[in-house]
Design an enzyme around this catalytic site. Structure first.
Site, PDB file in Angstrom:
ATOM      1  N   ARG A   2      -8.774  -0.674   4.322  1.00 26.81           N
ATOM      2  CA  ARG A   2      -8.058   0.563   3.919  1.00 26.81           C
ATOM      3  C   ARG A   2      -6.510  -0.063   3.561  1.00 26.81           C
ATOM      4  O   ARG A   2      -5.785   0.394   2.630  1.00 26.81           O
ATOM      5  CB  ARG A   2      -7.637   1.482   5.027  1.00 26.81           C
ATOM      6  CG  ARG A   2      -8.982   2.393   5.034  1.00 26.81           C
ATOM      7  CD  ARG A   2      -8.705   3.416   6.114  1.00 26.81           C
ATOM      8  NE  ARG A   2      -7.423   4.238   5.453  1.00 26.81           N
ATOM      9  CZ  ARG A   2      -6.483   4.978   6.336  1.00 26.81           C
ATOM     10  NH1 ARG A   2      -6.876   4.869   7.435  1.00 26.81           N
ATOM     11  NH2 ARG A   2      -5.609   5.337   5.887  1.00 26.81           N
ATOM     12  N   CYS A  58      -4.887  12.652  12.801  1.00 28.07           N
ATOM     13  CA  CYS A  58      -5.900  11.497  12.610  1.00 28.07           C
ATOM     14  C   CYS A  58      -5.806  10.741  13.861  1.00 28.07           C
ATOM     15  O   CYS A  58      -5.309  11.179  14.860  1.00 28.07           O
ATOM     16  CB  CYS A  58      -5.480  10.686  11.486  1.00 28.07           C
ATOM     17  SG  CYS A  58      -3.779   9.707  11.569  1.00 28.07           S
ATOM     18  N   ARG A 111      -5.005  10.298   4.668  1.00 30.97           N
ATOM     19  CA  ARG A 111      -3.983  11.489   4.824  1.00 30.97           C
ATOM     20  C   ARG A 111      -2.824  11.378   3.783  1.00 30.97           C
ATOM     21  O   ARG A 111      -1.954  12.287   3.604  1.00 30.97           O
ATOM     22  CB  ARG A 111      -3.151  11.190   6.079  1.00 30.97           C
ATOM     23  CG  ARG A 111      -2.440  12.484   6.771  1.00 30.97           C
ATOM     24  CD  ARG A 111      -1.808  11.939   7.893  1.00 30.97           C
ATOM     25  NE  ARG A 111      -0.838  13.069   8.283  1.00 30.97           N
ATOM     26  CZ  ARG A 111       0.426  13.424   7.517  1.00 30.97           C
ATOM     27  NH1 ARG A 111       0.749  12.429   6.993  1.00 30.97           N
ATOM     28  NH2 ARG A 111       1.132  14.461   8.203  1.00 30.97           N
ATOM     29  N   LYS A 123       0.871  -1.291  -0.156  1.00 30.56           N
ATOM     30  CA  LYS A 123      -0.117  -0.050  -0.085  1.00 30.56           C
ATOM     31  C   LYS A 123       0.922   1.432  -0.130  1.00 30.56           C
ATOM     32  O   LYS A 123       0.799   2.340  -0.768  1.00 30.56           O
ATOM     33  CB  LYS A 123      -0.751   0.057   1.364  1.00 30.56           C
ATOM     34  CG  LYS A 123      -1.504   1.197   1.530  1.00 30.56           C
ATOM     35  CD  LYS A 123      -2.375   1.186   2.848  1.00 30.56           C
ATOM     36  CE  LYS A 123      -1.644   1.462   4.138  1.00 30.56           C
ATOM     37  NZ  LYS A 123      -1.305   2.800   4.492  1.00 30.56           N
ATOM     38  N   ASN A 124       1.899   1.304   0.852  1.00 29.82           N
ATOM     39  CA  ASN A 124       2.612   2.524   0.954  1.00 29.82           C
ATOM     40  C   ASN A 124       3.679   2.830   0.008  1.00 29.82           C
ATOM     41  O   ASN A 124       4.168   3.725  -0.158  1.00 29.82           O
ATOM     42  CB  ASN A 124       3.417   2.466   2.667  1.00 29.82           C
ATOM     43  CG  ASN A 124       2.017   2.583   3.514  1.00 29.82           C
ATOM     44  OD1 ASN A 124       1.167   2.864   3.138  1.00 29.82           O
ATOM     45  ND2 ASN A 124       2.624   2.612   4.904  1.00 29.82           N
ATOM     46  N   ILE A 127       7.391   6.697  17.186  1.00 26.38           N
ATOM     47  CA  ILE A 127       7.058   7.372  15.950  1.00 26.38           C
ATOM     48  C   ILE A 127       5.647   8.211  16.302  1.00 26.38           C
ATOM     49  O   ILE A 127       5.626   9.373  16.124  1.00 26.38           O
ATOM     50  CB  ILE A 127       6.971   6.657  14.834  1.00 26.38           C
ATOM     51  CG1 ILE A 127       8.107   5.475  14.561  1.00 26.38           C
ATOM     52  CG2 ILE A 127       6.719   7.275  13.576  1.00 26.38           C
ATOM     53  CD1 ILE A 127       9.048   6.252  14.267  1.00 26.38           C
ATOM     54  N   ARG A 174      -0.549  14.690  13.287  1.00 27.67           N
ATOM     55  CA  ARG A 174       0.516  14.255  12.121  1.00 27.67           C
ATOM     56  C   ARG A 174       0.807  15.559  11.234  1.00 27.67           C
ATOM     57  O   ARG A 174       0.065  15.759  10.092  1.00 27.67           O
ATOM     58  CB  ARG A 174      -0.230  13.203  11.183  1.00 27.67           C
ATOM     59  CG  ARG A 174      -0.471  12.213  12.062  1.00 27.67           C
ATOM     60  CD  ARG A 174      -0.940  10.961  11.060  1.00 27.67           C
ATOM     61  NE  ARG A 174      -0.138  10.193  10.355  1.00 27.67           N
ATOM     62  CZ  ARG A 174      -0.332   9.406   9.390  1.00 27.67           C
ATOM     63  NH1 ARG A 174      -1.651   8.710   9.466  1.00 27.67           N
ATOM     64  NH2 ARG A 174       0.604   8.915   8.743  1.00 27.67           N
ATOM     65  N   ASP A 179       4.112   0.461  12.126  1.00 28.60           N
ATOM     66  CA  ASP A 179       3.166   0.078  11.532  1.00 28.60           C
ATOM     67  C   ASP A 179       2.776  -1.532  11.906  1.00 28.60           C
ATOM     68  O   ASP A 179       1.715  -2.108  11.538  1.00 28.60           O
ATOM     69  CB  ASP A 179       3.182   0.100   9.977  1.00 28.60           C
ATOM     70  CG  ASP A 179       3.070   1.682   9.529  1.00 28.60           C
ATOM     71  OD1 ASP A 179       2.607   2.365  10.378  1.00 28.60           O
ATOM     72  OD2 ASP A 179       3.246   1.765   8.223  1.00 28.60           O
TER      73      ASP A 179
HETATM   74  N1  EPU Z   1       6.327  14.468  10.917  1.00 31.18           N
HETATM   75  C1  EPU Z   1       6.721  15.793  11.292  1.00 31.18           C
HETATM   76  N2  EPU Z   1       6.622  16.372  10.635  1.00 31.18           N
HETATM   77  C2  EPU Z   1       6.272  16.220   9.002  1.00 31.18           C
HETATM   78  C3  EPU Z   1       5.791  14.835   8.970  1.00 31.18           C
HETATM   79  C4  EPU Z   1       6.094  13.983   9.828  1.00 31.18           C
HETATM   80  O1  EPU Z   1       7.014  15.822  12.527  1.00 31.18           O
HETATM   81  O2  EPU Z   1       6.215  17.176   8.231  1.00 31.18           O
HETATM   82  C5  EPU Z   1       6.548  13.289  12.172  1.00 31.18           C
HETATM   83  C6  EPU Z   1       5.144  12.374  12.386  1.00 31.18           C
HETATM   84  O3  EPU Z   1       4.322  13.268  13.242  1.00 31.18           O
HETATM   85  C7  EPU Z   1       5.755  11.247  12.853  1.00 31.18           C
HETATM   86  C8  EPU Z   1       7.192  11.106  12.058  1.00 31.18           C
HETATM   87  O4  EPU Z   1       7.580  12.242  11.563  1.00 31.18           O
HETATM   88  O5  EPU Z   1       6.147  11.259  14.225  1.00 31.18           O
HETATM   89  C9  EPU Z   1       7.098  10.155  10.947  1.00 31.18           C
HETATM   90  O6  EPU Z   1       6.059  10.357  10.132  1.00 31.18           O
HETATM   91  P1  EPU Z   1       6.013  10.213   8.350  1.00 31.18           P
HETATM   92  O7  EPU Z   1       5.946  11.669   7.903  1.00 31.18           O
HETATM   93  O8  EPU Z   1       7.325   9.458   8.270  1.00 31.18           O
HETATM   94  O9  EPU Z   1       4.817   9.505   8.286  1.00 31.18           O
HETATM   95  P2  EPU Z   1       3.828   9.490   6.727  1.00 31.18           P
HETATM   96  O10 EPU Z   1       4.951   9.547   5.659  1.00 31.18           O
HETATM   97  O11 EPU Z   1       2.775  10.228   6.898  1.00 31.18           O
HETATM   98  C10 EPU Z   1       4.019   6.775   6.543  1.00 31.18           C
HETATM   99  C11 EPU Z   1       3.335   5.758   6.297  1.00 31.18           C
HETATM  100  C12 EPU Z   1       2.544   5.428   7.677  1.00 31.18           C
HETATM  101  C13 EPU Z   1       3.781   4.912   8.569  1.00 31.18           C
HETATM  102  C14 EPU Z   1       4.671   6.379   8.729  1.00 31.18           C
HETATM  103  C15 EPU Z   1       5.931   6.053   9.565  1.00 31.18           C
HETATM  104  C16 EPU Z   1       2.425   5.932   3.871  1.00 31.18           C
HETATM  105  C17 EPU Z   1       1.060   6.180   3.013  1.00 31.18           C
HETATM  106  N3  EPU Z   1       2.061   6.112   5.293  1.00 31.18           N
HETATM  107  O12 EPU Z   1       3.324   8.091   6.777  1.00 31.18           O
HETATM  108  O13 EPU Z   1       1.820   4.294   7.642  1.00 31.18           O
HETATM  109  O14 EPU Z   1       3.119   5.078   9.837  1.00 31.18           O
HETATM  110  O15 EPU Z   1       5.178   6.391   7.400  1.00 31.18           O
HETATM  111  O16 EPU Z   1       6.547   4.745   9.076  1.00 31.18           O
HETATM  112  O17 EPU Z   1       3.504   5.595   3.600  1.00 31.18           O
HETATM  113  C18 EPU Z   1      -0.064   2.837   7.887  1.00 31.18           C
HETATM  114  O18 EPU Z   1       0.187   2.272   6.642  1.00 31.18           O
HETATM  115  O19 EPU Z   1      -0.684   2.347   8.628  1.00 31.18           O
HETATM  116  C19 EPU Z   1       0.650   4.060   8.421  1.00 31.18           C
HETATM  117  C20 EPU Z   1       0.081   4.906   9.071  1.00 31.18           C
END
Ligand code: EPU
Length: 420
Positions: A399, A116, A92, A22-23, A329, A121, A307
């Site tokens: 999802r 969320c 998101r 998915k990701n 995280i 986030r 995850d």
């Molecule tokens: N963060 C910040 N600022 C930002 C972005 C992120 O402080 O601008 C923080 C977040 O709050 C968190 C950490 O950095 O504490 C990591 O967040 P990240 O941005 O890496 O998460 P994401 O890219 O939005 C992806 C996956 C998530 C997974 C996270 C962490 C996708 C579509 N989603 O989210 O997947 O938990 O990386 O590995 O790739 C899931 O599949 O259930 C899921 C939530």
């Protein structure tokens, strides 16, 4: 709304095939926006989040067709650069259309995804990175409004309080591919999904080096073209089935799982007493001598993934002894805990840490899913609980897990979906 009903106690046996990640699929589908033309993406999982991404791409003007796991996207007629609240608010990951729209059109209006159920986030790092490339970004009436005359290569540092950012790295890589000059992303996310995205962008004509390390270098090009790609297998789905095999003391082969993507999970499961072998094109899981308590800290890749935190908790529930989870995280990602308590679990939360007293006899109960991975942990708990567990709000599960009820049934679980 559909429900999943499980009668616990069956030992899982047999083979299960892992779907596409998915990701990986979500940012790769978004990245097709970077160039006019046709892209063919294979091994795309049948998930609600993928449907949402297809709806967003269609709303921007893309033409999309799907045959089984193959999606064909034609982005020739994309004219809009607004991703609306109605769609973004349901997923998101929609934020990853920001970089490609900005790269191709020099403008993007993307509804701010907000927080969320797994906690706040923020997207400050996405915005910081894109601003470094020369974009002007404001927040207006709940939308991220980004404008750029011409994007220019730059040095971007993507470190935040919780490490790097996966989709932030994706957004910067995508936009920088069409920027003038060289961009370096330091403290880039190293997840396999970033490597997969870089591989697809490379096929589109982008020049990217270092994906999978903390330093990614992108040499901007004038134009990109549509490309063909096969999505990698979903490591989190594979890890979830590894835990299903372990907690039921089963003997299962997880076909298609990539061992190298799962080393932190393999390491922890081995420490818990699970026997894990590479076998053919997959991973074999069985348990010979019972399970032991373990401590797990979630970290960015290659650490133990957040995850899989909810799922590994179910393993801790069935071992003897005290286990500890430290969530590094998303410090509030514990929605599953209160539902697991209803099934007889013994868990104490102290801030971002859980102290888990294993060995309780879980008993089936009606429980409610509140997010994707939390739902998976409730299904896993149902596999080992005595009697019937009824998991409602299954749309969360849909999802991110393709046909989880069918796949678990194929392994011998007593599980059925009740359609509403
Ligand atoms: N963060 C910040 N600022 C930002 C972005 C992120 O402080 O601008 C923080 C977040 O709050 C968190 C950490 O950095 O504490 C990591 O967040 P990240 O941005 O890496 O998460 P994401 O890219 O939005 C992806 C996956 C998530 C997974 C996270 C962490 C996708 C579509 N989603 O989210 O997947 O938990 O990386 O590995 O790739 C899931 O599949 O259930 C899921 C939530």
């Amino acid at each position: 709304m559909d429900k999943i009903v499980i009668n616990g106690g069956n030992r899982l046996k047999g083979k299960v095939k892992i779907s596409g990640a998915k990701n990986s699929a979500l940012p790769i589908l978004a990245s097709t926006l970077l160039a006019p033309g046709v892209s063919v993406i294979r091994n795309v999982p049948g998930l609600r989040d993928v449907d949402t991404m297809m709806r967003i791409l269609r709303s921007l003007g893309a033409r999309i067709s799907r045959r089984h796991t193959e999606i064909v996207v034609d982005t020739t007629d994309v004219r809009s650069f607004t991703a609306p609240y109605e769609l973004v608010s349901t997923m998101r990951a929609s934020i990853c259309v920001l970089g490609p729209l900005l790269g191709r059109f020099g403008k993007a209006n993307v509804s701010h995804p907000g927080g969320c159920v797994i906690g706040p986030r923020p997207i400050d790092l996405h915005i910081k990175g894109l601003r470094k490339l020369g974009a002007e970004i404001t927040i207006e009436r709940g939308y991220i409004v980004a404008r750029a005359g011409e994007l220019k290569g730059s040095e971007i540092f993507l470190g935040g309080a919780f490490g790097s950012t996966v989709l932030g790295t994706a957004n910067c890589m995508m936009a920088a591919s069409l920027a003038k000059g060289v961009t370096t992303i330091e403290n880039a996310a190293c997840e396999p999904e970033i490597v997969d995205l870089a591989a697809f962008l490379g096929k589109m004509g982008a020049r990217i080096e270092g994906a999978g390390t903390h330093m990614v270098r992108i040499e901007g090009v004038n134009e990109l073209k549509g490309a063909e790609h096969t999505i990698i297998p979903d490591r989190i789905e594979a890890g979830t089935y590894m835990i299903a095999g372990a907690i039921t003391e089963g003997d299962i082969l997880i076909e298609g799982a990539i061992f190298e993507h799962l080393q932190a999970a393999v390491d922890k499961l081995e420490e818990a007493g699970v026997r894990i072998l590479r076998e053919g094109n997959g991973i074999k899981v069985d348990v010979e001598n019972g399970l032991k308590a373990i401590d797990v800290t979630t970290m960015p890749y290659p650490g133990f993934p957040t995850d899989m935190q909810a799922q590994i908790l179910t393993l801790m529930l069935v071992t003897d002894g005290i286990s500890i989870i430290t969530e590094r995280i998303y410090p509030d990602r514990f929605m599953h805990v209160s539902e697991l308590l209803r099934m007889g679990a013994s868990i104490i939360r102290e801030g971002s840490r859980l102290v888990v007293k294993g060995g309780a006899n879980l008993s089936g109960a009606p429980v409610m899913a509140s997010d994707l991975r939390a739902s998976a942990s409730l299904v896993l708990a149902g596999l080992v609980a005595e009697g019937e567990t009824e998991v409602s709000r299954v749309y969360h599960l849909d999802r991110g897990y393709e046909r989880i009820d069918e796949k678990l049934r194929g392994l011998g679980a007593d599980i059925k979906r009740i359609k509403s």
